[in-house]
Design a protein around this motif. Structure first.
Motif, PDB file in Angstrom:
ATOM      1  N   ALA A  99      20.969 -25.802  -4.675  1.00 31.92           N
ATOM      2  CA  ALA A  99      21.123 -24.356  -4.778  1.00 31.92           C
ATOM      3  C   ALA A  99      22.497 -23.993  -5.328  1.00 31.92           C
ATOM      4  O   ALA A  99      22.635 -23.072  -6.151  1.00 31.92           O
ATOM      5  N   ASN A 100      23.531 -24.708  -4.898  1.00 32.46           N
ATOM      6  CA  ASN A 100      24.874 -24.452  -5.422  1.00 32.46           C
ATOM      7  C   ASN A 100      24.950 -24.759  -6.908  1.00 32.46           C
ATOM      8  O   ASN A 100      25.536 -23.992  -7.687  1.00 32.46           O
ATOM      9  N   ILE A 101      24.371 -25.893  -7.313  1.00 30.87           N
ATOM     10  CA  ILE A 101      24.405 -26.258  -8.730  1.00 30.87           C
ATOM     11  C   ILE A 101      23.708 -25.205  -9.573  1.00 30.87           C
ATOM     12  O   ILE A 101      24.231 -24.757 -10.610  1.00 30.87           O
ATOM     13  N   TYR A 102      22.532 -24.772  -9.145  1.00 38.22           N
ATOM     14  CA  TYR A 102      21.812 -23.750  -9.906  1.00 38.22           C
ATOM     15  C   TYR A 102      22.575 -22.425  -9.915  1.00 38.22           C
ATOM     16  O   TYR A 102      22.578 -21.698 -10.919  1.00 38.22           O
ATOM     17  N   LEU A 103      23.231 -22.100  -8.808  1.00 42.69           N
ATOM     18  CA  LEU A 103      24.013 -20.864  -8.756  1.00 42.69           C
ATOM     19  C   LEU A 103      25.186 -20.933  -9.726  1.00 42.69           C
ATOM     20  O   LEU A 103      25.462 -19.967 -10.455  1.00 42.69           O
ATOM     21  N   TRP A 104      25.887 -22.051  -9.741  1.00 39.52           N
ATOM     22  CA  TRP A 104      27.024 -22.201 -10.660  1.00 39.52           C
ATOM     23  C   TRP A 104      26.576 -22.078 -12.117  1.00 39.52           C
ATOM     24  O   TRP A 104      27.256 -21.450 -12.932  1.00 39.52           O
ATOM     25  N   ILE A 105      25.426 -22.687 -12.434  1.00 39.15           N
ATOM     26  CA  ILE A 105      24.935 -22.607 -13.813  1.00 39.15           C
ATOM     27  C   ILE A 105      24.508 -21.183 -14.143  1.00 39.15           C
ATOM     28  O   ILE A 105      24.751 -20.685 -15.253  1.00 39.15           O
ATOM     29  N   ALA A 106      23.886 -20.485 -13.181  1.00 38.50           N
ATOM     30  CA  ALA A 106      23.497 -19.085 -13.402  1.00 38.50           C
ATOM     31  C   ALA A 106      24.719 -18.227 -13.702  1.00 38.50           C
ATOM     32  O   ALA A 106      24.696 -17.367 -14.596  1.00 38.50           O
ATOM     33  N   LYS A 107      25.803 -18.457 -12.970  1.00 39.63           N
ATOM     34  CA  LYS A 107      27.020 -17.694 -13.211  1.00 39.63           C
ATOM     35  C   LYS A 107      27.589 -17.995 -14.595  1.00 39.63           C
ATOM     36  O   LYS A 107      28.126 -17.098 -15.268  1.00 39.63           O
ATOM     37  N   ALA A 108      27.475 -19.250 -15.029  1.00 42.15           N
ATOM     38  CA  ALA A 108      27.943 -19.615 -16.368  1.00 42.15           C
ATOM     39  C   ALA A 108      27.105 -18.923 -17.440  1.00 42.15           C
ATOM     40  O   ALA A 108      27.642 -18.398 -18.430  1.00 42.15           O
ATOM     41  N   ILE A 109      25.786 -18.905 -17.249  1.00 40.94           N
ATOM     42  CA  ILE A 109      24.896 -18.241 -18.209  1.00 40.94           C
ATOM     43  C   ILE A 109      25.190 -16.746 -18.249  1.00 40.94           C
ATOM     44  O   ILE A 109      25.266 -16.134 -19.332  1.00 40.94           O
ATOM     45  N   ASP A 110      25.370 -16.161 -17.077  1.00 43.04           N
ATOM     46  CA  ASP A 110      25.662 -14.730 -17.007  1.00 43.04           C
ATOM     47  C   ASP A 110      26.977 -14.413 -17.721  1.00 43.04           C
ATOM     48  O   ASP A 110      27.075 -13.427 -18.464  1.00 43.04           O
ATOM     49  N   ALA A 111      27.993 -15.245 -17.506  1.00 44.11           N
ATOM     50  CA  ALA A 111      29.280 -15.025 -18.168  1.00 44.11           C
ATOM     51  C   ALA A 111      29.160 -15.188 -19.677  1.00 44.11           C
ATOM     52  O   ALA A 111      29.763 -14.428 -20.447  1.00 44.11           O
ATOM     53  N   LYS A 112      28.374 -16.161 -20.107  1.00 46.84           N
ATOM     54  CA  LYS A 112      28.162 -16.364 -21.543  1.00 46.84           C
ATOM     55  C   LYS A 112      27.461 -15.155 -22.152  1.00 46.84           C
ATOM     56  O   LYS A 112      27.830 -14.697 -23.251  1.00 46.84           O
ATOM     57  N   ARG A 113      26.487 -14.616 -21.451  1.00 46.28           N
ATOM     58  CA  ARG A 113      25.778 -13.432 -21.947  1.00 46.28           C
ATOM     59  C   ARG A 113      26.718 -12.240 -22.061  1.00 46.28           C
ATOM     60  O   ARG A 113      26.595 -11.414 -22.963  1.00 46.28           O
ATOM     61  N   ARG A 114      27.669 -12.124 -21.129  1.00 43.96           N
ATOM     62  CA  ARG A 114      28.594 -11.005 -21.125  1.00 43.96           C
ATOM     63  C   ARG A 114      29.805 -11.237 -22.018  1.00 43.96           C
ATOM     64  O   ARG A 114      30.646 -10.358 -22.185  1.00 43.96           O
ATOM     65  N   GLY A 115      29.906 -12.451 -22.564  1.00 42.70           N
ATOM     66  CA  GLY A 115      31.052 -12.774 -23.402  1.00 42.70           C
ATOM     67  C   GLY A 115      32.337 -12.987 -22.627  1.00 42.70           C
ATOM     68  O   GLY A 115      33.436 -12.826 -23.170  1.00 42.70           O
ATOM     69  N   ASP A 116      32.225 -13.356 -21.364  1.00 44.77           N
ATOM     70  CA  ASP A 116      33.393 -13.530 -20.505  1.00 44.77           C
ATOM     71  C   ASP A 116      33.871 -14.982 -20.573  1.00 44.77           C
ATOM     72  O   ASP A 116      33.647 -15.782 -19.654  1.00 44.77           O
ATOM     73  N   GLU A 117      34.560 -15.321 -21.649  1.00 44.83           N
ATOM     74  CA  GLU A 117      35.027 -16.693 -21.830  1.00 44.83           C
ATOM     75  C   GLU A 117      36.136 -17.038 -20.844  1.00 44.83           C
ATOM     76  O   GLU A 117      36.303 -18.205 -20.479  1.00 44.83           O
ATOM     77  N   ALA A 118      36.911 -16.048 -20.408  1.00 46.08           N
ATOM     78  CA  ALA A 118      37.976 -16.310 -19.432  1.00 46.08           C
ATOM     79  C   ALA A 118      37.391 -16.840 -18.124  1.00 46.08           C
ATOM     80  O   ALA A 118      37.933 -17.772 -17.514  1.00 46.08           O
ATOM     81  N   PHE A 119      36.272 -16.248 -17.682  1.00 43.89           N
ATOM     82  CA  PHE A 119      35.608 -16.727 -16.474  1.00 43.89           C
ATOM     83  C   PHE A 119      35.140 -18.163 -16.667  1.00 43.89           C
ATOM     84  O   PHE A 119      35.322 -19.016 -15.785  1.00 43.89           O
ATOM     85  N   LEU A 120      34.542 -18.443 -17.816  1.00 45.26           N
ATOM     86  CA  LEU A 120      33.991 -19.778 -18.058  1.00 45.26           C
ATOM     87  C   LEU A 120      35.070 -20.853 -18.052  1.00 45.26           C
ATOM     88  O   LEU A 120      34.825 -21.982 -17.605  1.00 45.26           O
ATOM     89  N   LYS A 121      36.270 -20.539 -18.511  1.00 49.37           N
ATOM     90  CA  LYS A 121      37.335 -21.538 -18.556  1.00 49.37           C
ATOM     91  C   LYS A 121      37.710 -22.032 -17.169  1.00 49.37           C
ATOM     92  O   LYS A 121      38.113 -23.182 -17.001  1.00 49.37           O
ATOM     93  N   GLY A 122      37.615 -21.168 -16.168  1.00 49.74           N
ATOM     94  CA  GLY A 122      37.985 -21.577 -14.821  1.00 49.74           C
ATOM     95  C   GLY A 122      36.816 -21.845 -13.902  1.00 49.74           C
ATOM     96  O   GLY A 122      37.003 -22.067 -12.703  1.00 49.74           O
ATOM     97  N   HIS A 123      35.587 -21.843 -14.457  1.00 45.12           N
ATOM     98  CA  HIS A 123      34.391 -21.950 -13.617  1.00 45.12           C
ATOM     99  C   HIS A 123      33.851 -23.371 -13.615  1.00 45.12           C
ATOM    100  O   HIS A 123      33.608 -23.956 -14.672  1.00 45.12           O
TER     101      HIS A 123
END
Length: 390
Positions: free
Chosen positions: A334-358
């Motif tokens: 569940a944690n792994i899927y949650l982390w990947i969901a957050k990465a996908i969501d950040a990519k969709r929003r164009g939030d590269e700053a979040f992705l660098k530290g995620h």
């Protein structure tokens, strides 16, 4: 602590390729993905037998007209829908990962794939370039690396609580393949066939779990050279292995040993990790996932328990059940899927700053697992010789 509150704007429209009634890992994917309301299963190509896949899909809540015969039909028909799929999990035999992942990315879909990711580093690099070009995420499911005590170990190493790391000792073994292959099921057949499994059996099937978890705990350490000794105790599995030992030399002078086997007769399946430093050691096993053994030289041994406030924040942030209840494989998925969901969501929003530290197991994690396998095979095929890690 994770409590199920939605952490992205809306659930991702999610589909599966494989993972049907006869699959061994599909339920793990579904329990992980659907735990926190971040994914909604809307379609799938669940089975090579289209009718069986459709029957299965409808019984887990997928509309019959969105249970497809194969991944190509899924991609084509979902592309024409306003509510079409956005991310696809691939829970199929190894030899299909590359073609399905590539097809999904070319169609604009994010991917979550089983390990080992592909057969070669060259394939990984090609897919990484494609994902970057398309602005898409590729996640990889390394099962227990979402467990909070894994991240407790990583935090303790980072904060110097173990001192300089000297020894890395890892084991993932079971005895379920100790007998011959007469009457073997389809899962064992494809895993022991180089055409469908790739260049390894247990090294890729379970060894990559050990290797990636060690990368999570010890990100600052890199392998300089290794020696791999592998053997098929059941001759019909050759040239692939059902048993292997890998010795590793790290760039900081540390030494590592990794043992994987599916012929450890009587063993019910366990992962064990021990990281030894100049000051102290930690040891964790999935057979006792709630406990982390912490041994400081000259002091009484301590058993740390998940969810307790004396743990590091990096561990407590990923806890789900609280100290009173067991935290296991389903929680880690569940944690792994949650982390990947957050990465996908950040990519969709164009939030590269979040992705660098995620933190999440992405294409880089999958690539490094394949790179480790390539080096293991190169060593074994050279007569179990030491080879420089490339």
């Amino acid at each position: 602590m994770i409590n199920g509150e939605r952490s992205i704007e809306r659930p991702l429209r999610w589909g599966m390729v494989g993972g049907g009634r006869t699959g061994q890992v599909g339920y793990k994917h579904r329990t992980g993905a659907q735990r926190d309301g971040t994914y909604r299963l809307i379609c799938g190509a669940f089975d090579l037998d289209a009718e069986r896949g459709r029957d299965f899909g409808t019984k887990i809540g997928v509309a019959a007209d969105r249970c497809y015969g194969d991944y190509k039909e899924l991609i084509a028909k979902e592309a024409g829908r306003e509510d079409g799929v956005e991310v696809v999990s691939i829970a199929t035999p190894n030899f299909t990962h590359y073609e399905i992942t590539k097809a999904c990315l070319e169609a604009g879909l994010h991917v979550i794939c089983e390990k080992p990711l592909f057969f070669t580093v060259a394939e990984c690099d090609e897919v990484a370039r494609l994902a970057k070009e398309k602005g898409l995420i590729v996640g990889v499911t390394y099962g227990f690396t979402g467990h909070p005590l894994v991240h407790q170990m990583a935090a303790m190493v980072k904060k110097g609580m173990l001192g300089d790391i000297r020894i890395v000792d890892m084991q993932y073994t079971h005895g379920f393949n100790a007998g011959d292959d007469v009457g073997a099921g389809e899962a064992l057949k494809w895993r022991t066939n180089p055409k469908t499994a790739g260049p390894t059996f247990v090294l890729g099937d379970i060894g990559t779990h050990l290797y990636y978890l060690s990368e999570v705990v010890l990100p600052q350490m890199k392998i300089e050279k290794l020696l791999c000794d592998r053997k098929a105790f059941i001759p019909t599995r050759a040239p692939l292995e059902d048993h292997a030992t890998v010795l590793m030399h790290y760039d900081n002078g540390a030494r590592g040993r990794l043992w994987v086997s599916s012929v450890n007769a009587g063993n019910m399946g366990s992962q064990r990790y021990r990281f030894v430093g100049s000051k102290a050691s930690v040891e964790w096993s999935d057979s006792h996932p709630d406990q982390l053994i912490y041994e400081v030289q000259g002091e009484p041994n301590r058993t740390l328990h998940h969810g307790m406030p004396y743990l590091e924040e990096e561990s407590l942030a990923y806890d789900r059940m609280g100290a009173l209840h067991t935290e296991g494989l389903g929680d880690s998925w569940a944690n792994i899927y949650l982390w990947i969901a957050k990465a996908i969501d950040a990519k969709r929003r164009g939030d590269e700053a979040f992705l660098k530290g995620h933190h999440y197991p992405g294409i880089e994690a999958g690539t490094e697992g394949v790179r480790w396998l390539e080096n293991c095979v190169r060593s074994a095929d050279a007569g179990s010789a030491w080879v420089e890690f490339e």
